[in-house]
Design a protein around this motif. Structure first.
Motif, PDB file in Angstrom:
ATOM      1  N   MET A   1     -16.620  13.529  25.758  1.00 35.12           N
ATOM      2  CA  MET A   1     -16.353  14.463  26.852  1.00 35.12           C
ATOM      3  C   MET A   1     -16.263  15.901  26.338  1.00 35.12           C
ATOM      4  O   MET A   1     -15.839  16.136  25.229  1.00 35.12           O
ATOM      5  N   ASN A   2     -16.645  16.809  27.140  1.00 38.76           N
ATOM      6  CA  ASN A   2     -16.615  18.209  26.722  1.00 38.76           C
ATOM      7  C   ASN A   2     -15.313  18.887  27.115  1.00 38.76           C
ATOM      8  O   ASN A   2     -15.009  19.022  28.281  1.00 38.76           O
ATOM      9  N   THR A   3     -14.590  19.282  26.127  1.00 45.96           N
ATOM     10  CA  THR A   3     -13.355  20.013  26.418  1.00 45.96           C
ATOM     11  C   THR A   3     -13.265  21.194  25.469  1.00 45.96           C
ATOM     12  O   THR A   3     -13.863  21.180  24.407  1.00 45.96           O
ATOM     13  N   ASP A   4     -12.499  22.177  25.848  1.00 45.92           N
ATOM     14  CA  ASP A   4     -12.278  23.287  24.929  1.00 45.92           C
ATOM     15  C   ASP A   4     -11.130  22.876  24.021  1.00 45.92           C
ATOM     16  O   ASP A   4      -9.991  23.281  24.193  1.00 45.92           O
ATOM     17  N   GLU A   5     -11.456  22.034  23.042  1.00 42.95           N
ATOM     18  CA  GLU A   5     -10.445  21.459  22.169  1.00 42.95           C
ATOM     19  C   GLU A   5      -9.798  22.510  21.273  1.00 42.95           C
ATOM     20  O   GLU A   5     -10.445  23.461  20.877  1.00 42.95           O
ATOM     21  N   SER A  13      -3.998  27.743  15.391  1.00 38.25           N
ATOM     22  CA  SER A  13      -4.838  27.027  16.341  1.00 38.25           C
ATOM     23  C   SER A  13      -5.837  27.968  16.964  1.00 38.25           C
ATOM     24  O   SER A  13      -5.514  29.091  17.324  1.00 38.25           O
ATOM     25  N   PHE A  14      -7.057  27.500  17.042  1.00 33.51           N
ATOM     26  CA  PHE A  14      -8.099  28.294  17.679  1.00 33.51           C
ATOM     27  C   PHE A  14      -8.848  27.416  18.668  1.00 33.51           C
ATOM     28  O   PHE A  14      -8.997  26.220  18.446  1.00 33.51           O
ATOM     29  N   SER A  15      -9.365  27.998  19.692  1.00 33.63           N
ATOM     30  CA  SER A  15     -10.289  27.244  20.523  1.00 33.63           C
ATOM     31  C   SER A  15     -11.616  27.224  19.778  1.00 33.63           C
ATOM     32  O   SER A  15     -11.828  27.965  18.816  1.00 33.63           O
ATOM     33  N   PHE A  16     -12.525  26.383  20.209  1.00 37.04           N
ATOM     34  CA  PHE A  16     -13.806  26.252  19.506  1.00 37.04           C
ATOM     35  C   PHE A  16     -14.543  27.584  19.430  1.00 37.04           C
ATOM     36  O   PHE A  16     -15.046  27.979  18.379  1.00 37.04           O
ATOM     37  N   GLN A  59     -20.132  29.604  24.012  1.00 34.39           N
ATOM     38  CA  GLN A  59     -19.352  30.508  24.869  1.00 34.39           C
ATOM     39  C   GLN A  59     -18.345  29.727  25.708  1.00 34.39           C
ATOM     40  O   GLN A  59     -17.221  30.152  25.916  1.00 34.39           O
ATOM     41  N   LEU A  60     -18.793  28.572  26.195  1.00 36.85           N
ATOM     42  CA  LEU A  60     -17.947  27.777  27.086  1.00 36.85           C
ATOM     43  C   LEU A  60     -16.989  26.874  26.321  1.00 36.85           C
ATOM     44  O   LEU A  60     -16.204  26.142  26.914  1.00 36.85           O
ATOM     45  N   GLY A  61     -17.091  26.890  24.991  1.00 37.41           N
ATOM     46  CA  GLY A  61     -16.197  26.056  24.189  1.00 37.41           C
ATOM     47  C   GLY A  61     -16.534  24.576  24.262  1.00 37.41           C
ATOM     48  O   GLY A  61     -15.685  23.720  24.043  1.00 37.41           O
ATOM     49  N   LEU A  62     -17.791  24.250  24.573  1.00 39.89           N
ATOM     50  CA  LEU A  62     -18.183  22.842  24.697  1.00 39.89           C
ATOM     51  C   LEU A  62     -18.511  22.268  23.322  1.00 39.89           C
ATOM     52  O   LEU A  62     -19.656  22.061  22.957  1.00 39.89           O
ATOM     53  N   LYS A  63     -17.446  21.999  22.585  1.00 39.00           N
ATOM     54  CA  LYS A  63     -17.620  21.587  21.196  1.00 39.00           C
ATOM     55  C   LYS A  63     -18.456  20.319  21.058  1.00 39.00           C
ATOM     56  O   LYS A  63     -19.343  20.250  20.207  1.00 39.00           O
ATOM     57  N   ASP A  64     -18.173  19.305  21.884  1.00 43.70           N
ATOM     58  CA  ASP A  64     -18.903  18.041  21.738  1.00 43.70           C
ATOM     59  C   ASP A  64     -20.389  18.222  22.028  1.00 43.70           C
ATOM     60  O   ASP A  64     -21.234  17.665  21.330  1.00 43.70           O
TER      61      ASP A  64
END
Ligand code: SF4
Ligand code: SF4
Lengths: 188, 291
Positions: A1-5, A13-16, A59-64
């Protein structure tokens, strides 16, 4: 799932998206999705996400989405995109940064042969200080277990004395020192 | 003229003919190349995939070796090494944090003002550009060459500071000064597949084939290069191109220094014209008239 982990680096801690900025020094927020990077990319037809889409996903933080893509592994680092981007986004550096993050997090490389090549290359440097091509090729063959690919070409090259049969070791201590220091600093 | 010289790994192995022909051409032009003692690999196509710090530290460690030589200008002929040196120097100049890390990693300062020079840059400028025609001993005006610059000499232009990124002319100017005709074509800076040579050869065969086909349609008899990786991809993959596309391209791929050297009448053995997998020697048989 795509989350801004949330990702841990150096106890912060950082967002992706911020991680990509922190590790690679690039701010993808300048990208306005004009598509120019995808249009000029010589490898775009091999990729699952175009460079433009990959930047959008970062940009959207979609790490997966990013990690599961093959795009960064199929980037040849030709720097056409980074040169042409009207917003001065260093797209090629984003590709490198994602590859580096995947290795740091011990995640799977979606195109294993590319990572195996880099690893064989660096191992070779640790041993010899300079690239010993025959040694590297042998190691790459062991890593990929693909012994027949390029055999005919290799034999032709040997006949032309293109390779040095024996490695030199000039500067190998120096390289080992630098590489182990780099590893230490990156773990700190 | 005296410069430090960084040959890089390829010029000591698969690109020996680049090393040998460059030295011969420089010798003819009274350029003194002093090889850096104990140089190490620049990290090339691999380090930047693994660590930004590693990719910056290796070139910077090499640049510090210049200080023992009392020289601060270094000739880097391999386009891959040239690019890695330029990018590393640019990165330490613009990223203070990275610079601190590099200093720690190499136990040494960063040589920010060393001048990293590609031989094409000095050959295409005065006084050497005017020297070249005076050294020409063979008339190669019957030869039509496509100058292939590849990716790394020109991109990104603010870092490499080399010619016009989209349509460079430096190599054309140098070869024309040596009396060789060069063609206009559209694949001057389009990627050959670069480091995928071993990891994704199918990609290299396709991209390099496009380049050769375009050079052919522009009427070129040979392609001139300035990068051992481009050379390997274009030269050694022609058998695979035949397998995939039906016809063998039979396109000789030469280092620009081999062409210059031939026009200066330097011996084919020194220029190592026999090193290539795709025959390049017969190209000269028809046209090698002495002036
Ligand atoms: S070229 Fe630059 S601005 Fe345009 S889509 Fe690509 S990254 Fe975004
Ligand atoms: S650097 Fe990578 S993503 Fe950018 S144009 Fe070249 S191959 Fe495509």
């Amino acid at each position: 799932m795509n989350t801004d982990e949330v990702i841990q680096i150096k106890e912060k801690s950082f967002s992706f998206t911020d991680t990509v900025a922190a590790v690679g020094g690039i701010d993808v927020s300048f990208c306005y999705q004009c598509g120019k990077c995808a249009t000029g990319c010589p490898l775009v037809h091999e990729m699952d996400l175009t460079p433009t889409q990959l930047i959008h996903a970062v940009q959207l933080g979609l790490k997966d989405t990013v990690y599961n893509s093959k795009t960064m592994w199929l980037c040849a680092s030709c720097l056409t995109c980074s040169t042409r981007c009207p917003q001065k986004v260093d797209i090629a550096e984003v590709m490198d940064t994602v590859k580096i993050l995947i290795q740091r997090e011990k995640k799977k490389a979606t195109v294993p042969s590319v990572l195996k090549f880099s690893k064989s290359f660096i191992d070779n440097l640790k041993l010899f200080g300079r690239l010993y091509e025959l040694g590297m090729i042998a190691e790459l063959k062991l890593r990929t277990l693909n012994f027949t690919q390029d055999l005919a070409m290799g034999i032709k090259m040997l006949k032309k004395h293109k390779f040095n049969l024996f490695p030199g070791i000039s500067g190998s201590r120096e390289v080992r020192k630098i590489l182990s220091q780099v590893r230490k600093q990156e773990k700190a | 003229m005296k410069y430090a010289y960084y040959p890089g790994c390829s010029l000591h192995s698969t690109g020996k003919e680049f090393d040998s022909s460059l030295k011969a051409v420089c010798n003819a032009m009274d350029i003194d190349l002093v090889e850096i003692n104990k140089w190490v690999c620049c990290g090339s196509t691999a380090a930047h995939n693994v660590s930004r710090l590693m990719a910056t530290a290796l070139p910077m460690a090499n640049l510090m070796l210049l200080q023992d030589m009392n020289l601060n200008e270094v000739i880097v002929p391999c386009a891959e090494c040239f690019s890695k040196f330029k990018i590393a120097q640019h990165n330490v100049k613009t990223d203070k944090k990275l610079k601190r890390e590099v200093i720690k990693a190499i136990h040494n300062d960063c040589n920010e003002d060393a001048k990293i020079i590609h031989p094409l840059s000095i050959f295409s400028e005065e006084p050497l550009l005017s020297t070249i025609p005076t050294l020409v001993k063979r008339d190669l005006s019957g030869l039509k060459v496509a100058c292939y610059y590849g990716c790394l000499l020109t991109r990104p232009p603010e870092v490499t500071e080399f010619d016009i990124a989209e349509y460079p002319v430096t190599m054309d100017n140098v070869l024309r000064a040596a009396g060789i005709s060069t063609v206009d074509w559209s694949h001057k800076t389009i990627c050959c597949g670069a480091s995928f040579a071993l990891s994704k050869p199918d990609i290299v065969v396709n991209l390099s084939h496009n380049i050769i086909e375009d050079a052919k349609s522009a009427g070129a008899d040979a392609i001139a290069v300035a990068c051992p990786m481009c050379h390997a991809n274009l030269d050694t993959r022609q058998d695979d191109m035949e397998k995939k596309f039906g016809t063998h391209p039979q396109m000789p791929i030469l280092y620009f220094t081999q062409l210059m050297g031939y026009s200066f009448d330097i011996s084919p053995a020194i220029l190592m014209l026999n090193k290539h997998l795709t025959d390049a020697e017969s190209l000269f048989e028809q046209i090698s008239q002495h002036v």
